[in-house]
Design an enzyme around this catalytic site. Structure first.
Site, PDB file in Angstrom:
ATOM      1  N   TYR A 102      -0.597 -33.298  11.926  1.00  0.00           N
ATOM      2  CA  TYR A 102      -0.942 -34.687  11.575  1.00  0.00           C
ATOM      3  C   TYR A 102      -2.299 -34.747  10.864  1.00  0.00           C
ATOM      4  O   TYR A 102      -2.434 -35.366   9.810  1.00  0.00           O
ATOM      5  CB  TYR A 102      -0.962 -35.541  12.840  1.00  0.00           C
ATOM      6  N   ILE A 115      -6.255 -47.419  17.397  1.00  0.00           N
ATOM      7  CA  ILE A 115      -5.668 -48.747  17.182  1.00  0.00           C
ATOM      8  C   ILE A 115      -4.600 -48.981  18.249  1.00  0.00           C
ATOM      9  O   ILE A 115      -3.842 -48.073  18.590  1.00  0.00           O
ATOM     10  CB  ILE A 115      -5.014 -48.851  15.769  1.00  0.00           C
TER      11      ILE A 115
HETATM   12  N1  LIG Z   1      -1.708 -46.513  15.141  1.00  0.00           N
HETATM   13  C1  LIG Z   1      -2.817 -45.832  14.996  1.00  0.00           C
HETATM   14  O1  LIG Z   1      -3.618 -45.722  15.931  1.00  0.00           O
HETATM   15  C2  LIG Z   1      -3.130 -45.197  13.663  1.00  0.00           C
HETATM   16  C3  LIG Z   1      -4.375 -44.583  13.494  1.00  0.00           C
HETATM   17  C4  LIG Z   1      -4.660 -43.970  12.276  1.00  0.00           C
HETATM   18  C5  LIG Z   1      -3.728 -43.997  11.241  1.00  0.00           C
HETATM   19  N2  LIG Z   1      -2.526 -44.608  11.425  1.00  0.00           N
HETATM   20  C6  LIG Z   1      -1.577 -44.582  10.302  1.00  0.00           C
HETATM   21  O2  LIG Z   1      -1.148 -45.902   9.998  1.00  0.00           O
HETATM   22  C7  LIG Z   1       0.205 -45.890   9.537  1.00  0.00           C
HETATM   23  C8  LIG Z   1       1.048 -46.841  10.377  1.00  0.00           C
HETATM   24  O3  LIG Z   1       0.962 -46.451  11.743  1.00  0.00           O
HETATM   25  P1  LIG Z   1       1.631 -47.307  12.918  1.00  0.00           P
HETATM   26  O4  LIG Z   1       0.816 -47.093  14.125  1.00  0.00           O
HETATM   27  O5  LIG Z   1       1.897 -48.693  12.461  1.00  0.00           O
HETATM   28  O6  LIG Z   1       3.011 -46.497  13.095  1.00  0.00           O
HETATM   29  P2  LIG Z   1       4.408 -46.994  13.672  1.00  0.00           P
HETATM   30  O7  LIG Z   1       5.077 -45.789  14.226  1.00  0.00           O
HETATM   31  O8  LIG Z   1       4.227 -48.172  14.562  1.00  0.00           O
HETATM   32  O9  LIG Z   1       5.174 -47.495  12.368  1.00  0.00           O
HETATM   33  C9  LIG Z   1       5.505 -46.604  11.341  1.00  0.00           C
HETATM   34  C10 LIG Z   1       6.678 -47.172  10.550  1.00  0.00           C
HETATM   35  O10 LIG Z   1       6.998 -46.199   9.542  1.00  0.00           O
HETATM   36  C11 LIG Z   1       8.408 -46.030   9.518  1.00  0.00           C
HETATM   37  N3  LIG Z   1       8.737 -44.694   9.029  1.00  0.00           N
HETATM   38  C12 LIG Z   1       8.575 -43.502   9.676  1.00  0.00           C
HETATM   39  N4  LIG Z   1       9.041 -42.513   8.906  1.00  0.00           N
HETATM   40  C13 LIG Z   1       9.480 -43.074   7.754  1.00  0.00           C
HETATM   41  C14 LIG Z   1      10.076 -42.571   6.569  1.00  0.00           C
HETATM   42  N5  LIG Z   1      10.347 -41.256   6.413  1.00  0.00           N
HETATM   43  N6  LIG Z   1      10.377 -43.436   5.568  1.00  0.00           N
HETATM   44  C15 LIG Z   1      10.153 -44.756   5.724  1.00  0.00           C
HETATM   45  N7  LIG Z   1       9.632 -45.307   6.830  1.00  0.00           N
HETATM   46  C16 LIG Z   1       9.293 -44.464   7.833  1.00  0.00           C
HETATM   47  C17 LIG Z   1       8.871 -46.263  10.955  1.00  0.00           C
HETATM   48  O11 LIG Z   1      10.248 -46.598  11.008  1.00  0.00           O
HETATM   49  C18 LIG Z   1       7.943 -47.377  11.402  1.00  0.00           C
HETATM   50  O12 LIG Z   1       8.487 -48.657  11.145  1.00  0.00           O
HETATM   51  C19 LIG Z   1       0.671 -44.433   9.638  1.00  0.00           C
HETATM   52  O13 LIG Z   1       0.557 -43.802   8.373  1.00  0.00           O
HETATM   53  C20 LIG Z   1      -0.288 -43.837  10.636  1.00  0.00           C
HETATM   54  O14 LIG Z   1      -0.422 -42.440  10.493  1.00  0.00           O
HETATM   55  C21 LIG Z   1      -2.211 -45.198  12.624  1.00  0.00           C
END
Ligand SMILES: NC(=O)c1ccc[n+]([C@@H]2O[C@H](COP(=O)([O-])OP(=O)(O)OC[C@H]3O[C@@H](n4cnc5c(N)ncnc54)[C@H](O)[C@@H]3O)[C@@H](O)[C@H]2O)c1
Length: 255
Positions: free
Chosen positions: A153, A188
């Site tokens: 990751y 988050i």
């Molecule tokens: N949540 C955190 O704490 C956090 C922290 C740093 C970065 N991020 C980044 O923010 C972004 C969103 O995170 P989140 O927490 O909302 O994640 P989440 O898992 O809640 O949502 C991710 C969404 O992406 C979709 N998805 C996954 N693989 C996919 C694919 N191959 N094609 C299309 N859609 C796909 C899923 O179906 C889901 O709806 C991500 O890139 C994550 O790495 C999140």
């Protein structure tokens, strides 16, 4: 008038969490938003009932899916102004330390997080280069520090950070008027946030408490905190901002 009034936007992975909040924030500020996701039930539920939102099924790993999404949006609206490369995954196996990460795990995580964003930037540039626009890529603080329990990751998010700067400079020099920036959320409150604490080993509740202690602002961020930063970068308010990395972590990485 909204801050992104009548702009044509795509948000990948908009069916849940941060992507959903971004799609809703952009729509509230006047954008016409296409939510894409590989999960049709989740993505459709976000778009349902909002006139200025639609859903398209889309796997960001697949080039042909990108072509279909871009064709559909540009044929419907004549252009694309905003692309948010948000879709991402954390892991598919319970351990991700460098000694125990399988090649399959490495490739799966990088296929979504790194290759998906590469394909998005490539198709986004093609769709925007005649008219200009803004690309925002969701990276993470994992791109900026060691991630011993999340090696695939962390590396995938570092690739996003670097690619963002490369796209920004390429597009700037070509005169495309396309800006490209990355956003780096910290801790988050989302289902992915919970997953991080599970993968860290030990007790997830205690891991949350320890992480919160490390945040100078004293609390985890919300999906809205991230969406507000993305909105700024997507909007013309950020017209002189490109190649930047906006960290949304309550001060965690500078403490
Ligand atoms: N949540 C955190 O704490 C956090 C922290 C740093 C970065 N991020 C980044 O923010 C972004 C969103 O995170 P989140 O927490 O909302 O994640 P989440 O898992 O809640 O949502 C991710 C969404 O992406 C979709 N998805 C996954 N693989 C996919 C694919 N191959 N094609 C299309 N859609 C796909 C899923 O179906 C889901 O709806 C991500 O890139 C994550 O790495 C999140």
């Amino acid at each position: 008038m909204g801050r992104v009034d009548k702009k044509i936007a795509i948000v990948t992975g908009g069916g849940n969490g941060i992507g959903r909040a971004i799609a809703e924030r952009l729509a509230a500020e006047g954008a016409i938003v296409t939510v894409t996701d590989q999960n049709p039930a989740a993505g459709q539920a976000v778009a349902d009932g909002i006139d200025t939102m639609q859903f398209l099924e889309h796997d960001v790993r697949i080039a042909a899916d990108w072509a279909k999404v871009m064709d559909s949006v540009t044929q419907q609206h004549g252009r694309l102004d905003i692309l948010i490369n948000n879709a991402g995954i954390l892991a598919t196996e319970s351990t991700q330390d460098v000694e125990n990460t399988s090649l399959d795990q490495w490739r799966t995580v990088n296929a979504v997080n790194s290759e998906g964003v590469f394909l998005g930037c490539q198709h986004g540039i093609e769709a925007m280069k005649a008219t200009g626009g803004s690309i925002v890529n969701l990276s993470s603080i994992a791109a900026l520090m060691a991630t011993p329990h999340l090696s695939a990751y962390g590396a995938s998010k570092a690739a996003v950070r670097q690619l963002t700067k490369t796209v920004a400079v390429h597009c700037g020099r070509k005169g495309y008027r396309i800006r490209c920036n990355s956003v780096h959320p910290g801790v988050i409150q989302t289902s992915m946030g919970d997953e991080v604490m599970e993968l860290a080993g030990g007790n997830a509740k205690e891991n949350w408490a320890a992480r919160i202690k490390a945040i100078p602002l004293g609390e985890p961020g919300t999906v809205e905190d991230v969406a507000n930063c993305v909105l700024f970068l997507a909007s013309d308010e950020a017209r002189h901002v490109t190649g930047a990395q906006l960290i949304v972590d309550g001060g965690m990485t500078c403490a």
